[in-house]
Enzyme design. Structure first.
Site, PDB file in Angstrom:
ATOM      1  N   ARG A  77       0.820  -1.214   0.000  1.00 13.87           N
ATOM      2  CA  ARG A  77       0.000   0.000   0.000  1.00 13.87           C
ATOM      3  C   ARG A  77       0.854   1.264   0.000  1.00 13.87           C
ATOM      4  O   ARG A  77       0.387   2.337  -0.346  1.00 13.87           O
ATOM      5  CB  ARG A  77      -0.961  -0.033   1.195  1.00 13.87           C
ATOM      6  CG  ARG A  77      -2.112   0.938   1.101  1.00 13.87           C
ATOM      7  CD  ARG A  77      -3.384   0.450   1.802  1.00 13.87           C
ATOM      8  NE  ARG A  77      -3.171  -0.198   3.063  1.00 13.87           N
ATOM      9  CZ  ARG A  77      -3.030   0.426   4.254  1.00 13.87           C
ATOM     10  NH1 ARG A  77      -3.061   1.746   4.301  1.00 13.87           N
ATOM     11  NH2 ARG A  77      -2.858  -0.272   5.356  1.00 13.87           N
ATOM     12  N   TYR A 131     -15.797  14.712 -18.020  1.00 11.04           N
ATOM     13  CA  TYR A 131     -16.309  13.350 -17.968  1.00 11.04           C
ATOM     14  C   TYR A 131     -17.463  13.297 -16.969  1.00 11.04           C
ATOM     15  O   TYR A 131     -17.416  13.921 -15.912  1.00 11.04           O
ATOM     16  CB  TYR A 131     -15.177  12.405 -17.570  1.00 11.04           C
ATOM     17  CG  TYR A 131     -15.624  11.023 -17.172  1.00 11.04           C
ATOM     18  CD1 TYR A 131     -16.433  10.265 -18.008  1.00 11.04           C
ATOM     19  CD2 TYR A 131     -15.241  10.480 -15.959  1.00 11.04           C
ATOM     20  CE1 TYR A 131     -16.854   8.997 -17.642  1.00 11.04           C
ATOM     21  CE2 TYR A 131     -15.644   9.211 -15.585  1.00 11.04           C
ATOM     22  CZ  TYR A 131     -16.454   8.477 -16.427  1.00 11.04           C
ATOM     23  OH  TYR A 131     -16.867   7.234 -16.057  1.00 11.04           O
ATOM     24  N   ASP A 196      -7.393  17.433 -17.217  1.00  8.47           N
ATOM     25  CA  ASP A 196      -7.628  16.047 -17.606  1.00  8.47           C
ATOM     26  C   ASP A 196      -7.116  15.892 -19.036  1.00  8.47           C
ATOM     27  O   ASP A 196      -7.709  16.438 -19.974  1.00  8.47           O
ATOM     28  CB  ASP A 196      -9.119  15.716 -17.508  1.00  8.47           C
ATOM     29  CG  ASP A 196      -9.413  14.234 -17.726  1.00  8.47           C
ATOM     30  OD1 ASP A 196      -8.645  13.583 -18.465  1.00  8.47           O
ATOM     31  OD2 ASP A 196     -10.412  13.738 -17.183  1.00  8.47           O
ATOM     32  N   LYS A 221      -7.590   4.283 -20.542  1.00  9.69           N
ATOM     33  CA  LYS A 221      -7.833   4.615 -21.937  1.00  9.69           C
ATOM     34  C   LYS A 221      -6.558   4.452 -22.778  1.00  9.69           C
ATOM     35  O   LYS A 221      -6.063   3.354 -22.946  1.00  9.69           O
ATOM     36  CB  LYS A 221      -8.407   6.022 -22.019  1.00  9.69           C
ATOM     37  CG  LYS A 221      -9.545   6.302 -21.030  1.00  9.69           C
ATOM     38  CD  LYS A 221     -10.702   5.332 -21.127  1.00  9.69           C
ATOM     39  CE  LYS A 221     -11.955   5.795 -20.392  1.00  9.69           C
ATOM     40  NZ  LYS A 221     -11.892   5.845 -18.941  1.00  9.69           N
TER      41      LYS A 221
END
Length: 405
Positions: A77, A131, A196, A221
Protein backbone atom coordinates in the site's frame (compact mmCIF):
# COMPACT_ATOMS: atom_id res chain seq x y z
CA UNK A 1 13.49 -5.01 -9.15
CA UNK A 2 16.73 -3.65 -7.67
CA UNK A 3 15.46 -0.67 -5.69
CA UNK A 4 18.87 0.95 -5.77
CA UNK A 5 18.41 1.14 -9.51
CA UNK A 6 15.05 2.87 -9.20
CA UNK A 7 16.75 6.05 -8.14
CA UNK A 8 19.40 5.72 -10.81
CA UNK A 9 17.17 6.15 -13.85
CA UNK A 10 18.34 9.69 -14.52
CA UNK A 11 21.99 8.68 -14.25
CA UNK A 12 21.87 7.06 -17.71
CA UNK A 13 20.26 10.05 -19.41
CA UNK A 14 22.89 12.23 -21.00
CA UNK A 15 20.68 14.34 -23.28
CA UNK A 16 17.00 15.11 -23.87
CA UNK A 17 15.24 12.35 -25.77
CA UNK A 18 12.31 12.40 -28.17
CA UNK A 19 8.89 11.39 -26.92
CA UNK A 20 8.90 8.17 -28.96
CA UNK A 21 12.22 7.18 -27.40
CA UNK A 22 11.07 7.99 -23.88
CA UNK A 23 7.91 5.97 -24.43
CA UNK A 24 10.02 2.88 -25.13
CA UNK A 25 12.81 3.35 -22.57
CA UNK A 26 11.56 5.44 -19.63
CA UNK A 27 11.20 3.38 -16.48
CA UNK A 28 13.31 0.57 -17.95
CA UNK A 29 16.82 2.02 -18.00
CA UNK A 30 18.16 -0.29 -15.28
CA UNK A 31 16.99 -3.56 -16.85
CA UNK A 32 19.99 -4.37 -19.07
CA UNK A 33 22.52 -4.09 -16.26
CA UNK A 34 20.36 -6.49 -14.24
CA UNK A 35 20.42 -8.95 -17.11
CA UNK A 36 16.74 -8.37 -17.89
CA UNK A 37 14.87 -7.32 -21.00
CA UNK A 38 11.19 -7.32 -19.97
CA UNK A 39 10.31 -5.51 -16.73
CA UNK A 40 9.62 -7.92 -13.86
CA UNK A 41 6.22 -8.05 -12.19
CA UNK A 42 6.54 -7.83 -8.40
CA UNK A 43 3.35 -9.28 -6.91
CA UNK A 44 4.46 -9.11 -3.27
CA UNK A 45 2.11 -7.46 -0.83
CA UNK A 46 4.71 -7.30 1.92
CA UNK A 47 8.51 -7.39 2.16
CA UNK A 48 10.76 -8.97 4.80
CA UNK A 49 12.98 -6.79 6.98
CA UNK A 50 15.12 -7.69 9.97
CA UNK A 51 15.72 -4.01 10.79
CA UNK A 52 12.57 -2.89 12.60
CA UNK A 53 14.22 0.34 13.78
CA UNK A 54 15.07 1.20 10.21
CA UNK A 55 11.54 0.36 9.11
CA UNK A 56 10.15 2.70 11.76
CA UNK A 57 12.37 5.53 10.56
CA UNK A 58 11.33 5.02 6.94
CA UNK A 59 7.64 4.94 7.84
CA UNK A 60 8.05 8.11 9.91
CA UNK A 61 9.68 9.79 6.90
CA UNK A 62 6.81 8.76 4.66
CA UNK A 63 4.27 10.05 7.16
CA UNK A 64 6.01 13.43 7.21
CA UNK A 65 6.42 14.07 3.48
CA UNK A 66 4.94 11.21 1.44
CA UNK A 67 8.31 10.74 -0.24
CA UNK A 68 8.96 7.27 -1.61
CA UNK A 69 10.85 5.29 1.07
CA UNK A 70 14.55 4.74 0.43
CA UNK A 71 15.76 1.18 0.21
CA UNK A 72 13.66 -1.94 -0.34
CA UNK A 73 9.85 -1.80 -0.44
CA UNK A 74 7.90 -1.95 2.81
CA UNK A 75 4.30 -2.82 2.03
CA UNK A 76 2.16 -2.91 -1.10
CA UNK A 77 0.00 0.00 0.00
CA UNK A 78 3.03 2.30 0.31
CA UNK A 79 4.29 1.45 -3.15
CA UNK A 80 5.24 -1.26 -5.59
CA UNK A 81 8.37 -1.51 -7.79
CA UNK A 82 6.45 -2.45 -10.94
CA UNK A 83 3.97 0.40 -10.50
CA UNK A 84 6.88 2.75 -9.78
CA UNK A 85 8.31 2.00 -13.21
CA UNK A 86 5.07 3.12 -14.85
CA UNK A 87 4.96 6.26 -12.69
CA UNK A 88 8.54 7.12 -13.67
CA UNK A 89 7.75 6.66 -17.35
CA UNK A 90 4.52 8.67 -17.31
CA UNK A 91 6.14 11.55 -15.45
CA UNK A 92 8.90 11.58 -18.07
CA UNK A 93 6.36 11.69 -20.90
CA UNK A 94 4.34 14.50 -19.28
CA UNK A 95 7.43 16.48 -18.30
CA UNK A 96 6.74 16.50 -14.56
CA UNK A 97 8.83 15.64 -11.52
CA UNK A 98 6.63 12.75 -10.45
CA UNK A 99 3.47 10.76 -11.08
CA UNK A 100 1.24 8.81 -8.70
CA UNK A 101 -0.87 5.91 -9.96
CA UNK A 102 -4.24 4.83 -8.61
CA UNK A 103 -6.78 2.05 -9.08
CA UNK A 104 -8.86 4.18 -11.49
CA UNK A 105 -9.13 7.66 -12.91
CA UNK A 106 -11.86 8.51 -10.41
CA UNK A 107 -9.67 7.30 -7.53
CA UNK A 108 -6.96 9.65 -8.82
CA UNK A 109 -9.33 12.64 -8.98
CA UNK A 110 -10.73 11.79 -5.55
CA UNK A 111 -7.21 11.81 -4.10
CA UNK A 112 -6.56 15.28 -5.52
CA UNK A 113 -9.77 16.59 -3.96
CA UNK A 114 -8.91 15.00 -0.62
CA UNK A 115 -5.44 16.56 -0.63
CA UNK A 116 -6.86 20.05 -1.17
CA UNK A 117 -9.83 19.50 1.14
CA UNK A 118 -7.50 18.50 3.98
CA UNK A 119 -6.10 22.04 3.79
CA UNK A 120 -9.60 23.53 4.04
CA UNK A 121 -9.58 24.38 0.33
CA UNK A 122 -12.77 22.61 -0.69
CA UNK A 123 -13.99 24.98 -3.39
CA UNK A 124 -13.41 23.92 -6.99
CA UNK A 125 -13.78 26.02 -10.11
CA UNK A 126 -14.51 23.84 -13.12
CA UNK A 127 -15.31 24.20 -16.81
CA UNK A 128 -17.92 21.98 -18.46
CA UNK A 129 -18.01 19.58 -20.09
CA UNK A 130 -16.05 17.11 -18.03
CA UNK A 131 -16.31 13.35 -17.97
CA UNK A 132 -19.74 12.58 -16.52
CA UNK A 133 -18.53 10.94 -13.31
CA UNK A 134 -16.05 13.79 -12.68
CA UNK A 135 -18.96 16.22 -13.10
CA UNK A 136 -21.08 14.18 -10.69
CA UNK A 137 -18.34 13.90 -8.06
CA UNK A 138 -17.97 17.68 -8.00
CA UNK A 139 -21.66 18.55 -8.26
CA UNK A 140 -22.83 16.09 -5.61
CA UNK A 141 -20.15 17.17 -3.16
CA UNK A 142 -19.50 13.55 -2.24
CA UNK A 143 -16.07 14.41 -0.83
CA UNK A 144 -17.19 17.65 0.82
CA UNK A 145 -16.26 19.83 -2.13
CA UNK A 146 -18.24 22.73 -3.54
CA UNK A 147 -18.07 23.58 -7.23
CA UNK A 148 -18.57 26.73 -9.26
CA UNK A 149 -19.11 26.02 -12.95
CA UNK A 150 -17.89 28.66 -15.36
CA UNK A 151 -16.57 29.12 -18.86
CA UNK A 152 -12.82 29.57 -19.36
CA UNK A 153 -13.06 33.37 -19.44
CA UNK A 154 -14.75 33.39 -16.03
CA UNK A 155 -12.18 31.41 -14.08
CA UNK A 156 -10.44 34.39 -12.45
CA UNK A 157 -13.74 35.91 -11.26
CA UNK A 158 -14.89 32.57 -9.82
CA UNK A 159 -11.88 32.17 -7.52
CA UNK A 160 -12.41 32.49 -3.75
CA UNK A 161 -10.08 32.41 -0.75
CA UNK A 162 -11.05 28.76 -0.19
CA UNK A 163 -10.60 27.70 -3.83
CA UNK A 164 -8.30 24.71 -3.86
CA UNK A 165 -8.45 23.65 -7.49
CA UNK A 166 -9.37 24.69 -11.00
CA UNK A 167 -10.28 21.79 -13.27
CA UNK A 168 -10.62 21.62 -17.04
CA UNK A 169 -10.63 18.85 -19.62
CA UNK A 170 -9.21 19.61 -23.05
CA UNK A 171 -10.22 18.22 -25.46
CA UNK A 172 -13.34 17.74 -23.41
CA UNK A 173 -15.44 14.62 -23.01
CA UNK A 174 -17.55 14.18 -25.11
CA UNK A 175 -17.79 17.35 -27.23
CA UNK A 176 -14.02 17.64 -27.81
CA UNK A 177 -14.17 21.34 -26.94
CA UNK A 178 -10.68 22.80 -26.42
CA UNK A 179 -9.46 25.22 -23.79
CA UNK A 180 -6.56 27.68 -24.00
CA UNK A 181 -4.57 26.07 -21.21
CA UNK A 182 -2.01 28.88 -20.91
CA UNK A 183 -4.74 31.46 -20.52
CA UNK A 184 -6.58 29.42 -17.89
CA UNK A 185 -3.35 28.72 -16.01
CA UNK A 186 -2.64 32.45 -15.93
CA UNK A 187 -6.16 33.14 -14.63
CA UNK A 188 -5.66 30.60 -11.82
CA UNK A 189 -2.92 32.61 -10.15
CA UNK A 190 -1.60 30.50 -7.26
CA UNK A 191 -4.49 28.01 -7.38
CA UNK A 192 -3.41 24.69 -8.90
CA UNK A 193 -4.80 23.96 -12.35
CA UNK A 194 -5.72 20.33 -12.99
CA UNK A 195 -6.01 19.33 -16.65
CA UNK A 196 -7.63 16.05 -17.61
CA UNK A 197 -5.36 15.02 -20.48
CA UNK A 198 -6.97 11.63 -21.13
CA UNK A 199 -8.12 12.39 -24.68
CA UNK A 200 -4.99 14.19 -25.86
CA UNK A 201 -2.28 12.13 -24.10
CA UNK A 202 1.25 13.57 -23.89
CA UNK A 203 1.62 12.70 -27.58
CA UNK A 204 -0.61 15.63 -28.54
CA UNK A 205 -0.16 18.04 -25.63
CA UNK A 206 1.74 18.37 -22.36
CA UNK A 207 -0.30 20.59 -20.02
CA UNK A 208 2.49 20.95 -17.45
CA UNK A 209 4.44 22.91 -20.03
CA UNK A 210 1.47 25.27 -20.37
CA UNK A 211 1.10 26.06 -16.69
CA UNK A 212 -0.90 23.16 -15.25
CA UNK A 213 0.34 21.86 -11.90
CA UNK A 214 -1.63 18.61 -12.12
CA UNK A 215 -2.21 16.39 -15.16
CA UNK A 216 -4.87 13.71 -14.76
CA UNK A 217 -5.29 10.58 -16.88
CA UNK A 218 -7.79 7.82 -16.89
CA UNK A 219 -4.97 5.43 -17.70
CA UNK A 220 -7.63 2.87 -18.58
CA UNK A 221 -7.83 4.61 -21.94
CA UNK A 222 -4.91 5.45 -24.24
CA UNK A 223 -2.09 4.82 -21.78
CA UNK A 224 -3.10 1.17 -21.44
CA UNK A 225 -4.45 1.14 -24.96
CA UNK A 226 -5.90 -2.37 -25.14
CA UNK A 227 -9.06 -2.27 -23.04
CA UNK A 228 -7.66 -4.67 -20.44
CA UNK A 229 -6.54 -2.50 -17.52
CA UNK A 230 -8.33 -0.11 -15.13
CA UNK A 231 -6.16 2.67 -13.72
CA UNK A 232 -5.66 6.37 -13.08
CA UNK A 233 -2.61 8.57 -12.65
CA UNK A 234 -1.73 12.15 -11.71
CA UNK A 235 1.48 13.70 -13.05
CA UNK A 236 2.67 16.59 -10.89
CA UNK A 237 5.54 18.07 -8.89
CA UNK A 238 7.15 16.02 -6.13
CA UNK A 239 5.58 18.03 -3.30
CA UNK A 240 2.04 17.34 -4.47
CA UNK A 241 2.98 13.74 -5.30
CA UNK A 242 3.96 13.20 -1.68
CA UNK A 243 0.51 14.25 -0.50
CA UNK A 244 -1.13 12.03 -3.09
CA UNK A 245 0.91 9.04 -1.93
CA UNK A 246 -0.21 9.68 1.64
CA UNK A 247 -3.86 9.73 0.56
CA UNK A 248 -3.36 6.61 -1.51
CA UNK A 249 -1.82 4.84 1.47
CA UNK A 250 -4.60 5.93 3.80
CA UNK A 251 -7.51 5.19 1.47
CA UNK A 252 -6.10 2.11 -0.25
CA UNK A 253 -6.76 3.21 -3.84
CA UNK A 254 -3.63 1.42 -5.02
CA UNK A 255 -2.87 0.14 -8.50
CA UNK A 256 -2.30 -3.60 -8.85
CA UNK A 257 1.23 -4.53 -10.03
CA UNK A 258 -0.08 -6.42 -13.05
CA UNK A 259 -1.93 -3.27 -14.11
CA UNK A 260 1.29 -1.30 -13.65
CA UNK A 261 3.08 -3.75 -15.92
CA UNK A 262 0.38 -3.54 -18.60
CA UNK A 263 0.45 0.25 -18.48
CA UNK A 264 4.21 0.38 -18.84
CA UNK A 265 3.93 -1.92 -21.82
CA UNK A 266 1.13 0.24 -23.24
CA UNK A 267 3.26 3.38 -23.03
CA UNK A 268 5.87 1.86 -25.34
CA UNK A 269 3.44 1.95 -28.28
CA UNK A 270 1.49 5.05 -27.23
CA UNK A 271 2.96 7.48 -29.81
CA UNK A 272 2.54 5.00 -32.67
CA UNK A 273 -1.04 4.11 -31.66
CA UNK A 274 -2.18 7.70 -31.14
CA UNK A 275 -0.73 8.96 -34.40
CA UNK A 276 -2.09 6.09 -36.48
CA UNK A 277 -5.58 6.29 -34.94
CA UNK A 278 -5.55 10.09 -35.27
CA UNK A 279 -4.93 9.89 -39.01
CA UNK A 280 -7.91 7.58 -39.42
CA UNK A 281 -10.08 9.72 -37.15
CA UNK A 282 -9.31 12.85 -39.16
CA UNK A 283 -10.39 11.11 -42.36
CA UNK A 284 -13.59 9.81 -40.78
CA UNK A 285 -14.34 13.28 -39.44
CA UNK A 286 -13.91 14.67 -42.95
CA UNK A 287 -16.30 12.13 -44.43
CA UNK A 288 -18.87 12.58 -41.67
CA UNK A 289 -18.79 16.36 -42.14
CA UNK A 290 -19.69 15.92 -45.81
CA UNK A 291 -22.48 13.42 -45.10
CA UNK A 292 -26.08 14.76 -45.27
CA UNK A 293 -27.10 12.30 -42.54
CA UNK A 294 -24.85 14.10 -40.07
CA UNK A 295 -25.80 17.48 -38.62
CA UNK A 296 -22.53 18.41 -36.95
CA UNK A 297 -19.03 17.01 -36.45
CA UNK A 298 -16.77 17.79 -33.52
CA UNK A 299 -13.05 17.22 -34.07
CA UNK A 300 -10.33 19.07 -32.13
CA UNK A 301 -7.77 21.38 -33.68
CA UNK A 302 -4.91 19.42 -32.13
CA UNK A 303 -6.20 16.25 -33.80
CA UNK A 304 -6.52 12.99 -31.95
CA UNK A 305 -8.39 9.73 -32.23
CA UNK A 306 -11.73 10.93 -30.85
CA UNK A 307 -14.59 12.08 -33.08
CA UNK A 308 -18.02 13.24 -31.94
CA UNK A 309 -20.93 13.80 -34.29
CA UNK A 310 -24.62 14.60 -34.15
CA UNK A 311 -26.88 12.66 -36.47
CA UNK A 312 -29.99 13.80 -38.26
CA UNK A 313 -31.63 10.45 -37.61
CA UNK A 314 -31.94 8.31 -34.51
CA UNK A 315 -28.60 7.96 -32.66
CA UNK A 316 -29.77 4.81 -30.91
CA UNK A 317 -30.17 3.13 -34.28
CA UNK A 318 -26.53 3.91 -35.08
CA UNK A 319 -25.50 2.18 -31.86
CA UNK A 320 -27.70 -0.79 -32.69
CA UNK A 321 -26.53 -0.89 -36.29
CA UNK A 322 -22.74 -1.09 -36.06
CA UNK A 323 -21.15 -4.48 -36.63
CA UNK A 324 -17.38 -3.89 -36.86
CA UNK A 325 -17.32 -0.97 -34.45
CA UNK A 326 -17.95 -1.98 -30.85
CA UNK A 327 -20.87 -0.24 -29.08
CA UNK A 328 -19.34 0.22 -25.64
CA UNK A 329 -18.39 2.80 -23.06
CA UNK A 330 -14.71 3.78 -22.66
CA UNK A 331 -12.17 4.75 -25.30
CA UNK A 332 -8.53 4.61 -26.32
CA UNK A 333 -8.37 0.95 -27.27
CA UNK A 334 -6.89 -0.57 -30.43
CA UNK A 335 -10.43 -1.26 -31.66
CA UNK A 336 -13.01 1.41 -32.46
CA UNK A 337 -15.72 2.07 -29.88
CA UNK A 338 -18.88 4.15 -30.13
CA UNK A 339 -21.35 5.25 -27.49
CA UNK A 340 -24.25 7.62 -26.86
CA UNK A 341 -23.07 9.98 -24.07
CA UNK A 342 -26.56 11.11 -23.03
CA UNK A 343 -27.40 7.48 -22.29
CA UNK A 344 -24.14 6.28 -20.73
CA UNK A 345 -21.03 8.32 -19.92
CA UNK A 346 -22.94 11.53 -19.12
CA UNK A 347 -26.26 10.05 -18.02
CA UNK A 348 -25.43 10.90 -14.42
CA UNK A 349 -25.23 14.62 -15.26
CA UNK A 350 -28.47 16.59 -14.94
CA UNK A 351 -30.13 16.75 -18.36
CA UNK A 352 -30.26 20.55 -18.44
CA UNK A 353 -26.60 20.86 -17.43
CA UNK A 354 -25.67 18.19 -19.94
CA UNK A 355 -27.37 19.97 -22.84
CA UNK A 356 -26.03 23.32 -21.68
CA UNK A 357 -22.52 21.92 -22.00
CA UNK A 358 -23.20 20.91 -25.61
CA UNK A 359 -23.97 17.25 -25.00
CA UNK A 360 -27.07 16.94 -27.16
CA UNK A 361 -29.33 13.92 -27.23
CA UNK A 362 -28.22 13.20 -30.81
CA UNK A 363 -24.50 13.29 -30.08
CA UNK A 364 -22.43 10.15 -30.58
CA UNK A 365 -18.84 9.77 -29.38
CA UNK A 366 -16.46 7.54 -31.29
CA UNK A 367 -13.01 6.39 -30.20
CA UNK A 368 -11.19 5.46 -33.40
CA UNK A 369 -8.89 2.45 -33.27
CA UNK A 370 -6.38 0.88 -35.60
CA UNK A 371 -8.67 -0.75 -38.15
CA UNK A 372 -8.58 0.15 -41.85
CA UNK A 373 -10.41 3.39 -42.55
CA UNK A 374 -12.46 1.91 -45.41
CA UNK A 375 -13.77 -0.89 -43.21
CA UNK A 376 -14.74 1.58 -40.51
CA UNK A 377 -16.46 3.88 -42.98
CA UNK A 378 -18.40 0.99 -44.49
CA UNK A 379 -19.68 0.07 -41.04
CA UNK A 380 -20.61 3.66 -40.20
CA UNK A 381 -22.36 4.07 -43.55
CA UNK A 382 -24.69 1.12 -43.03
CA UNK A 383 -25.38 2.18 -39.42
CA UNK A 384 -26.25 5.73 -40.56
CA UNK A 385 -28.66 4.28 -43.12
CA UNK A 386 -30.39 2.44 -40.30
CA UNK A 387 -30.58 5.65 -38.25
CA UNK A 388 -32.33 7.43 -41.13
CA UNK A 389 -34.94 4.70 -41.33
CA UNK A 390 -35.37 4.81 -37.57
CA UNK A 391 -36.05 8.54 -37.64
CA UNK A 392 -38.90 8.12 -40.10
CA UNK A 393 -39.43 9.30 -43.63
CA UNK A 394 -39.96 12.90 -42.55
CA UNK A 395 -36.40 13.41 -41.36
CA UNK A 396 -34.65 16.44 -42.82
CA UNK A 397 -31.05 16.43 -43.92
CA UNK A 398 -28.40 19.02 -43.19
CA UNK A 399 -24.93 19.40 -44.58
CA UNK A 400 -22.42 19.95 -41.80
CA UNK A 401 -19.44 22.30 -42.02
CA UNK A 402 -15.97 20.81 -42.21
CA UNK A 403 -14.70 19.79 -38.78
CA UNK A 404 -12.26 22.08 -37.00
CA UNK A 405 -8.73 20.73 -37.02
Amino acid sequence: MDTASMGAYDDVRTAPRALATEAVHAGREDLARQGLHAPPIDLSTTYPSYDSRGEAARIDAFAATGAEPDGPPVYGRLGNPTVARFETALARLEGTEAAVAFASGMAALSAVLLVRGALGLRHVVAVRPLYGCSDHLLTAGLLGSEVTWTDPSGVADALRPDTGLVMVESPANPTLAEVDLRAVAHACGSVPLLVDNTFATPVLQRPAGQGARLVLHSATKYLGGHGDVLAGVVACDEEFAGRLRQVRFATGGVLHPLAGYLLLRGLSTLPVRVRAASATAAELARRLAADPRVVRVHYPRIGGAMVAFEVDGDPHEVIAGVRLITPAVSLGSVDTLIQHPASISHRIVDAEDRRGAGVSDRLLRMSVGLEDVEDLWSDLDQALKRSERGAGSGATSHHAPAPAR
